[in-house]
Motif scaffolding. Structure first.
Motif, short mmCIF file in Angstrom:
data_model
loop_
_atom_site.label_atom_id
_atom_site.label_comp_id
_atom_site.label_asym_id
_atom_site.label_seq_id
_atom_site.Cartn_x
_atom_site.Cartn_y
_atom_site.Cartn_z
N GLN A 54 96.65 53.74 94.67
CA GLN A 54 97.82 53.73 95.57
C GLN A 54 97.33 54.17 96.94
O GLN A 54 96.95 55.33 97.13
N ILE A 55 97.33 53.25 97.90
CA ILE A 55 96.72 53.51 99.20
C ILE A 55 97.35 54.72 99.88
O ILE A 55 96.66 55.54 100.50
N ASN A 56 98.67 54.87 99.76
CA ASN A 56 99.35 55.96 100.45
C ASN A 56 99.19 57.31 99.75
O ASN A 56 99.51 58.35 100.33
N ASP A 57 98.73 57.29 98.52
CA ASP A 57 98.53 58.54 97.78
C ASP A 57 97.09 58.99 97.98
O ASP A 57 96.23 58.80 97.14
N ASP A 58 96.85 59.61 99.14
CA ASP A 58 95.48 59.95 99.53
C ASP A 58 95.47 61.30 100.23
O ASP A 58 95.44 61.38 101.47
N PRO A 59 95.49 62.39 99.46
CA PRO A 59 95.51 63.73 100.07
C PRO A 59 94.31 63.98 100.98
O PRO A 59 94.45 64.66 102.01
N TYR A 60 93.13 63.47 100.60
CA TYR A 60 91.94 63.70 101.44
C TYR A 60 92.14 63.09 102.81
O TYR A 60 91.87 63.73 103.84
N LEU A 61 92.60 61.84 102.87
CA LEU A 61 92.79 61.20 104.17
C LEU A 61 93.89 61.89 104.96
O LEU A 61 93.79 62.01 106.18
N ARG A 62 94.94 62.34 104.28
CA ARG A 62 96.00 63.09 104.97
C ARG A 62 95.41 64.34 105.63
O ARG A 62 95.69 64.64 106.80
N ASP A 63 94.61 65.07 104.85
CA ASP A 63 94.01 66.29 105.39
C ASP A 63 93.06 65.97 106.54
O ASP A 63 93.02 66.68 107.55
N LEU A 64 92.28 64.91 106.38
CA LEU A 64 91.32 64.53 107.41
C LEU A 64 92.04 64.16 108.71
O LEU A 64 91.65 64.59 109.80
N ALA A 65 93.12 63.37 108.60
CA ALA A 65 93.86 62.95 109.78
C ALA A 65 94.63 64.10 110.43
O ALA A 65 95.04 63.99 111.59
N ASP A 66 94.80 65.20 109.70
CA ASP A 66 95.45 66.38 110.27
C ASP A 66 94.50 67.17 111.17
O ASP A 66 94.94 67.84 112.11
N VAL A 67 93.20 67.15 110.87
CA VAL A 67 92.26 67.98 111.61
C VAL A 67 91.37 67.18 112.55
O VAL A 67 90.70 67.76 113.41
N VAL A 68 91.34 65.85 112.37
CA VAL A 68 90.54 64.96 113.23
C VAL A 68 91.49 63.94 113.84
O VAL A 68 92.37 63.44 113.16
N ASP A 69 91.30 63.64 115.11
CA ASP A 69 92.13 62.64 115.77
C ASP A 69 92.04 61.32 115.00
O ASP A 69 90.95 60.75 114.88
N PRO A 70 93.15 60.80 114.45
CA PRO A 70 93.09 59.54 113.71
C PRO A 70 92.56 58.37 114.53
O PRO A 70 92.10 57.37 113.96
N ALA A 71 92.60 58.49 115.85
CA ALA A 71 92.10 57.42 116.72
C ALA A 71 90.59 57.25 116.61
O ALA A 71 90.06 56.25 117.09
N MET A 72 89.92 58.21 115.95
CA MET A 72 88.47 58.05 115.76
C MET A 72 88.12 57.74 114.30
O MET A 72 86.96 57.74 113.92
N ILE A 73 89.15 57.45 113.49
CA ILE A 73 88.92 57.08 112.09
C ILE A 73 89.24 55.60 111.91
O ILE A 73 90.28 55.12 112.37
N ILE A 74 88.36 54.87 111.25
CA ILE A 74 88.60 53.46 110.98
C ILE A 74 88.70 53.24 109.47
O ILE A 74 87.98 53.85 108.70
#
Length: 310
Positions: free
Chosen positions: A171-191
């Motif tokens: 489930q693409i939206n069920d991703d705690p790691y990515l949620r945490d990552l996007a909280d501490v790193v600007d999502p504009a630098m994540i692809i």
């Protein structure tokens, strides 16, 4: 070839991940790689990331300098080319020394599951950047490869140009790691690093900047149109385009992503990619008709979508 990197580059183009063409004797094929790059650039793609699909996991150190020279020579002046290093620590350090003799503004560290710890990966990134003297693309492909706290420190210390995120979720939206990552790193630098299929959710729901794609090498215009639709928040159009990529992507998932893409470009008459190098092997004969059909159908859809010449 561009010699500077900005996160604005991530919004301007799908990050293509092309295969690397070789002659039938196994050496780098200048003209066939030129065809791949020019086909991508003609479709509007201006970022080329040479990593897994190019099988840089198994590239010989003795040909690495020639590879970098070739890529720099073939790319257009406004194209961003990102080579990869590793995945072994000693290999990446030796490659850093060679990279310093060229003008690539960043490089990607290939991930590995073997003989690593999360903190050890972070230290390897630091040591590589010390030698390369430029920030790198961090490729996160598996759970437990590197923890969010270590990534945050690397970013805050200016060691990361961007992050390729490619952990596959049911489930693409069920991703705690990515949620945490996007909280501490600007999502504009994540692809988003898994092609067109999860890109809508990753961009729309997590705020990621763009997406990487292998199938863009077959349908660059459509893939770019999908990115433009995501930027405009036209998710219905993006979904319609995503579905066109599904048949070839499903074959890549079912067989092997690298092997299928490598042969798909040849079967779609884009370029003669030549033999695939060990430790990989060629497609089974029974799979070739299916790959050819999916690749030619996707290429035809791409051609049909392009504006008519007047």
């Amino acid at each position: 070839m561009k010699t500077e990197f900005s996160t604005d580059d991530l919004w301007s183009s799908v990050i293509s991940v092309p295969p690397l063409a070789r002659t039938h004797s196994g050496v780098l094929d200048l003209e066939e790689n030129r065809k791949i790059i020019q086909y991508l650039e003609a479709g509007g793609v201006s970022t080329l990331l040479y990593g897994g699909n190019a099988i840089l996991y198994h590239v010989a150190l003795s040909e690495y300098d020639n590879l970098l020279t070739m890529l720099a020579e073939l790319a257009a002046p406004d194209s961003l080319v990102i080579p990869s290093v590793g995945p072994g620590y000693g290999m990446m350090l030796d490659q850093a020394t060679i990279l310093k003799e060229h003008d690539f503004p960043t490089a990607m560290i290939l991930p590995t599951r073997d003989v690593t710890t999360r903190q050890g990966v972070g230290l390897a990134v630091r040591r590589f950047v010390e030698r390369f003297e430029k920030p790198v693309v961090l490729y996160i492909k598996t759970e437990g490869y590197i923890d969010v706290e270590t990534v945050e420190k690397l970013v805050n210390d200016g060691l990361i140009s961007c992050i390729k995120y490619a952990i596959v979720r049911e489930q693409i939206n069920d991703d705690p790691y990515l949620r945490d990552l996007a909280d501490v790193v600007d999502p504009a630098m994540i692809i988003s690093g898994i092609g067109e299929q999860p890109a809508i959710e990753h961009v729309r729901d997590f705020g990621l900047a763009s997406f990487t794609s292998g199938c863009v090498c077959v349908a660059p215009y459509l893939s770019m149109k999908m990115l433009q639709s995501l930027r405009a928040k036209d998710y219905d159009t993006a979904e319609q385009i995503r579905k066109l990529f599904e048949p070839l992507e499903e074959l890549r998932n079912a067989i092997n992503p690298i092997r299928v893409l490598h042969r798909a470009l040849e079967l779609a008459e884009i370029a003669d990619t030549g033999p695939i190098i060990p430790l990989l092997s060629e497609l089974h004969r029974r799979d070739i008709p299916k790959v050819q059909q999916a690749a030619t159908d996707l290429k035809a859809a791409d051609e049909a979508a392009r504006p008519a010449l007047t």
